[in-house]
Design an enzyme around this catalytic site. Structure first.
Site, PDB file in Angstrom:
ATOM      1  N   GLY A 196       0.828  -1.196   0.000  1.00  0.00           N
ATOM      2  CA  GLY A 196       0.000   0.000   0.000  1.00  0.00           C
ATOM      3  C   GLY A 196       0.860   1.241   0.000  1.00  0.00           C
ATOM      4  O   GLY A 196       1.961   1.249  -0.561  1.00  0.00           O
ATOM      5  N   GLU A 197       0.360   2.310   0.588  1.00  0.00           N
ATOM      6  CA  GLU A 197       1.046   3.597   0.706  1.00  0.00           C
ATOM      7  C   GLU A 197       1.135   4.360  -0.615  1.00  0.00           C
ATOM      8  O   GLU A 197       1.389   5.557  -0.624  1.00  0.00           O
ATOM      9  CB  GLU A 197       2.473   3.447   1.263  1.00  0.00           C
ATOM     10  CG  GLU A 197       2.581   2.797   2.615  1.00  0.00           C
ATOM     11  CD  GLU A 197       4.013   2.689   3.107  1.00  0.00           C
ATOM     12  OE1 GLU A 197       4.951   3.169   2.401  1.00  0.00           O
ATOM     13  OE2 GLU A 197       4.229   2.127   4.194  1.00  0.00           O
TER      14      GLU A 197
END
Length: 356
Positions: A323-324
């Site tokens: 993610g991120e």
């Protein structure tokens, strides 16, 4: 704001796409030799409304952060405090997304849309440092197995936050937006959103998130199943689906996508959180899919389900599940290269190269 944004989203420009296909056929390379990059350049021409489209060289990552009441159901072993701790890490420049953003020359904006604990003070002095946008709708969602995660008004507020962030980033010069997310437990509402919008069994949409063990994984599937059984969300009512089983970061990401599509700016999608939000954006405005580029295929099974539903082919497949915004950042040079070909590669005529 939401309604006017949706009204502004139109289809891809067919003449621009035809011009891009024609140009691809005249460049000094065998027809079709760049594979999916050729069709990507055609779609981006259609989004821009002219050929060639702008080279996306001013990228902005927007990381939307929120916490989740469903964390109480034991769907992840990670403590909820990690969400706000990672926001501090983003702002200090110490996360993987920061390293990849520096490599790509992309800005990083962190948006608190639903974090349970107020984020730390923002470092000052460096204009190039990641910045924090404080737009908290509520301090974490409710437990979606017990009640709706948020109210319709709260879901709308989160979506419109995403629309505003998109507009602010574009007004500041961004010509491609990248989705990012942070929220311990957020793969559980993502799975619920994917199951609801794609009409699949929760077992197909639910993955291991941060890498849970087998008993927790089986429990997580049943949590998603229980939430869907309780709320029976209607995919024709995307705001209702987001309110019932979504997260505030999912809703804000849907708004970011809608805001970019309304401005005819491409959005490079990251992993499973992003594509679950993209399903909501497509339910609000089907033509919004024209602005979406699938950066990568997340290892989460629900991501493949969502991409198939959206009709999008991921640019890279590296088994990522962080993610991120990390997968989107790694895919950014691929998008840039696809467009740069239309700007810089000679045609057979101009280069004096014989065709077959």
């Amino acid at each position: 704001m939401l309604e006017t944004t949706i009204e502004a989203i139109g289809p891809l420009d067919e003449p621009a796409m035809a011009a891009a296909r024609d140009l691809q056929g005249r460049l000094t390379k065998p027809a079709g030799s760049l594979g999916a990059l050729e069709e990507l350049s055609v779609r981006l021409a259609g989004l821009a409304g002219h050929c060639p489209p702008p080279v996306p060289d001013r990228a902005a990552v927007a990381i939307f952060a929120g916490d989740h009441g469903v964390h109480a159901q034991g769907v992840t072993p990670w403590p909820q405090e990690v969400t706000v701790q990672m926001i501090g890490n983003f702002l200090a420049g110490g996360a993987v997304v920061n390293a990849f953003a520096r490599q790509a020359g992309a800005s990083v904006t962190v948006v608190d849309v639903g974090v349970a604990t107020p984020p730390p003070p923002v470092p000052t002095g460096d204009l190039a440092a990641p910045r924090l946008v404080e737009a908290n709708v509520r301090r974490g969602t409710r437990d979606l197995t017990v009640t709706a995660a948020v109210s319709r008004d709260e879901a709308r507020a989160a979506v419109e936050t995403g629309v505003r962030v998109a507009g602010d980033l574009i007004d500041a010069g961004a010509d491609i937006l990248l989705t990012g997310d942070m929220g311990i437990g957020n793969t559980t509402p993502a799975a619920a959103l994917i199951a609801a919008f794609a009409g699949v069994d929760p077992a197909e949409a639910t993955g291991r998130g941060t890498g849970v063990d087998d008993p927790t994984y089986r429990h997580k599937i049943e949590v998603v199943r229980a939430a869907l059984r309780r709320h029976e969300p209607d995919p024709a009512d995307p705001l209702g689906v987001l309110a019932a089983v979504g997260g505030l970061e999912h809703a804000a990401l849907a708004g970011l996508i809608l805001g970019a599509a309304a401005r005819r700016v491409p959005v490079l999608l990251d992993g499973v959180i992003a594509v679950s939000a993209a399903l909501a954006a497509a339910a609000f405005a089907p033509h919004a899919v024209g602005a979406m580029v699938a950066g990568h295929r997340s290892a989460e099974p629900g991501a493949t389900v969502a991409l198939r539903r959206l009709g999008l082919t991921p640019l890279i497949d590296l088994g990522l599940r962080l993610g991120e915004g990390t997968g989107a950042l790694l895919a950014l040079p691929v998008v840039t290269g696809a467009v740069r070909v239309l700007h810089e590669v000679a045609t057979f005529d101009s280069a004096g190269v014989a065709e077959k």
